[in-house]
Design an enzyme around this catalytic site. Structure first.
Site, PDB file in Angstrom:
ATOM      1  CG  ASN A 179       2.959  -7.172  -3.199  1.00 61.20           C
ATOM      2  OD1 ASN A 179       2.046  -7.246  -2.736  1.00 61.20           O
ATOM      3  ND2 ASN A 179       4.142  -6.950  -2.475  1.00 61.20           N
ATOM      4  CD1 TRP A 180      -1.719  -5.795  -7.625  1.00 63.40           C
ATOM      5  CD2 TRP A 180      -3.913  -6.468  -7.317  1.00 63.40           C
ATOM      6  NE1 TRP A 180      -2.136  -6.158  -8.679  1.00 63.40           N
ATOM      7  CE2 TRP A 180      -3.545  -6.703  -8.636  1.00 63.40           C
ATOM      8  CE3 TRP A 180      -5.349  -6.934  -6.817  1.00 63.40           C
ATOM      9  CZ2 TRP A 180      -4.370  -6.970  -9.709  1.00 63.40           C
ATOM     10  CZ3 TRP A 180      -6.140  -7.263  -7.817  1.00 63.40           C
ATOM     11  CH2 TRP A 180      -5.697  -7.335  -9.281  1.00 63.40           C
ATOM     12  CE  LYS A 181       4.365  -3.160  -1.806  1.00 63.04           C
ATOM     13  NZ  LYS A 181       5.388  -2.445  -1.632  1.00 63.04           N
ATOM     14  CG  HIS A 223       7.433  -7.615   0.551  1.00 66.61           C
ATOM     15  ND1 HIS A 223       7.326  -6.379   1.000  1.00 66.61           N
ATOM     16  CD2 HIS A 223       7.249  -7.331  -0.685  1.00 66.61           C
ATOM     17  CE1 HIS A 223       7.289  -5.424   0.160  1.00 66.61           C
ATOM     18  NE2 HIS A 223       7.230  -6.081  -1.020  1.00 66.61           N
ATOM     19  CD  GLU A 254       5.722  -3.341   1.946  1.00 67.45           C
ATOM     20  OE1 GLU A 254       4.571  -3.892   1.810  1.00 67.45           O
ATOM     21  OE2 GLU A 254       6.252  -2.437   1.197  1.00 67.45           O
ATOM     22  CD  GLU A 287      10.190  -6.365  -3.858  1.00 74.04           C
ATOM     23  OE1 GLU A 287       9.456  -5.897  -4.763  1.00 74.04           O
ATOM     24  OE2 GLU A 287       9.796  -6.465  -2.648  1.00 74.04           O
ATOM     25  N   GLY A 311       8.601   1.949  -2.715  1.00 72.11           N
ATOM     26  CA  GLY A 311       7.483   3.037  -2.537  1.00 72.11           C
ATOM     27  C   GLY A 311       8.050   4.626  -2.351  1.00 72.11           C
ATOM     28  CB  SER A 368      10.614   3.155  -7.211  1.00 71.84           C
ATOM     29  OG  SER A 368      10.242   3.437  -5.894  1.00 71.84           O
ATOM     30  N   GLY A 396       5.012  -2.927  -7.125  1.00 65.78           N
ATOM     31  CA  GLY A 396       4.017  -2.492  -6.021  1.00 65.78           C
ATOM     32  C   GLY A 396       3.240  -1.314  -6.373  1.00 65.78           C
ATOM     33  N   GLY A 397       3.342  -0.212  -6.224  1.00 68.80           N
ATOM     34  CA  GLY A 397       2.511   1.010  -6.561  1.00 68.80           C
ATOM     35  C   GLY A 397       1.943   1.084  -7.946  1.00 68.80           C
TER      36      GLY A 397
HETATM   37  P1  13P Z   1       6.748  -0.347  -5.185  1.00 65.37           P
HETATM   38  O1  13P Z   1       6.882  -0.624  -6.924  1.00 65.37           O
HETATM   39  O2  13P Z   1       5.634   0.660  -4.827  1.00 65.37           O
HETATM   40  O3  13P Z   1       8.166   0.580  -4.646  1.00 65.37           O
HETATM   41  O4  13P Z   1       6.986  -1.378  -4.444  1.00 65.37           O
HETATM   42  C1  13P Z   1       7.836  -2.540  -4.800  1.00 65.37           C
HETATM   43  C2  13P Z   1       7.358  -3.747  -3.852  1.00 65.37           C
HETATM   44  O5  13P Z   1       7.607  -3.933  -2.764  1.00 65.37           O
HETATM   45  C3  13P Z   1       6.823  -4.937  -4.537  1.00 65.37           C
HETATM   46  O6  13P Z   1       6.775  -6.142  -3.751  1.00 65.37           O
END
Ligand code: 13P
Length: 249
Positions: free
Chosen positions: A9-11, A94, A96, A166, A172, A212, A233-234
């Protein structure tokens, strides 16, 4: 049995040029990969990345979608527009979206139903806040999000649903749930699916872990019985780190 499914997920990261560079590197790195893979770039990069991953073993996903098919919804992106870009999967619910943009279970359910009706695969995200975990409510929160998120979804359509656990406090933050804690929630949610759809569906549904995930913890997480993949994510923003997660073990 269940196949591992590793998704990035590149956000809200990367311009089209940056997204193209990452996608090209991933196509090369993962071409012999054994698992199921997906990248979900921003809407603005879907077309660019779609052209690069087309015909490869990497699926194209979107990070969100409107609850309506089309109409006067300034700033939203519709399922028809995603299909036009050959998007095959959409991430919904998600944390967020839930916590920053205040999407509730009813809205998320409407999106889930719409996406499934249009033949997309859905990655439905669930997960508790830190205060909910500390209050001993992690299971209840995940159960409610699962039950409400899947309302009205038929057993046949459930085969196109992936769940992603998640925990919000792990996203993050560098704090990963321990493999044991994550597996316990996955097992609990699988039981919820069994209650709703029966044992066959419960044993087949893929449940990803997100929060993470890094190259150095992916293998331990994936080794757990109920963890069937990762939503990253990251660490998905660099080809090398995502590829090493994707090729764990
Ligand atoms: P991180 O891997 O940066 O913690 O993010 C997880 C995430 O929200 C994937 O959708």
């Amino acid at each position: 049995m269940r196949n591992y499914y590793i998704a990035g997920n590149w956000k809200m990261h990367k311009t089209r040029a940056e997204a193209a560079e990452l996608a090209k590197a991933l196509v090369a790195e993962l071409k012999d990969g054994k698992h199921k893979y997906l990248v979900a770039p921003s809407f603005t990069s879907l077309e660019t990345v779609g052209a690069i991953v087309k015909g490869t073993n990497i699926r194209l996903g979107a990070q969100n979608m409107a609850a309506e098919e089309q109409g006067a919804h300034t700033g939203e992106v519709s399922v028809l527009q995603l299909k036009d870009l050959e998007v095959r999967t959409v991430i919904l619910g998600h944390s967020e979206r839930r916590h920053i943009y205040k999407e509730d279970d009813a809205l998320i359910n409407k999106k889930v139903q719409l996406a499934l009706r249009h033949g997309l695969e859905v990655i439905l995200c669930i997960g508790e806040l830190l205060e909910e975990r500390e209050a001993g409510r992690a299971e209840t929160v995940c159960e409610t999000q699962t039950v409400k998120g899947l309302e009205g979804v038929s057993a046949a359509d459930l085969s196109r649903v992936v769940l992603a656990y998640e925990p919000v406090w792990a996203i993050g933050t560098g704090k990963t749930a321990t493999p044991e804690d994550a597996d316990a929630i996955h097992a609990y949610v699988r039981k919820v699916i069994e209650r709703l759809y029966g044992a066959g569906a419960a044993s087949q549904i893929v449940i990803q872990y997100g929060g993470s995930v890094k190259p150095d913890n992916a293998a331990q997480l994936m080794a757990k019985e109920n963890i069937d993949g990762a939503l990253v994510g990251g660490a998905a923003l660099k080809a090398g780190t995502f590829a090493s997660i994707a090729k764990f073990g």
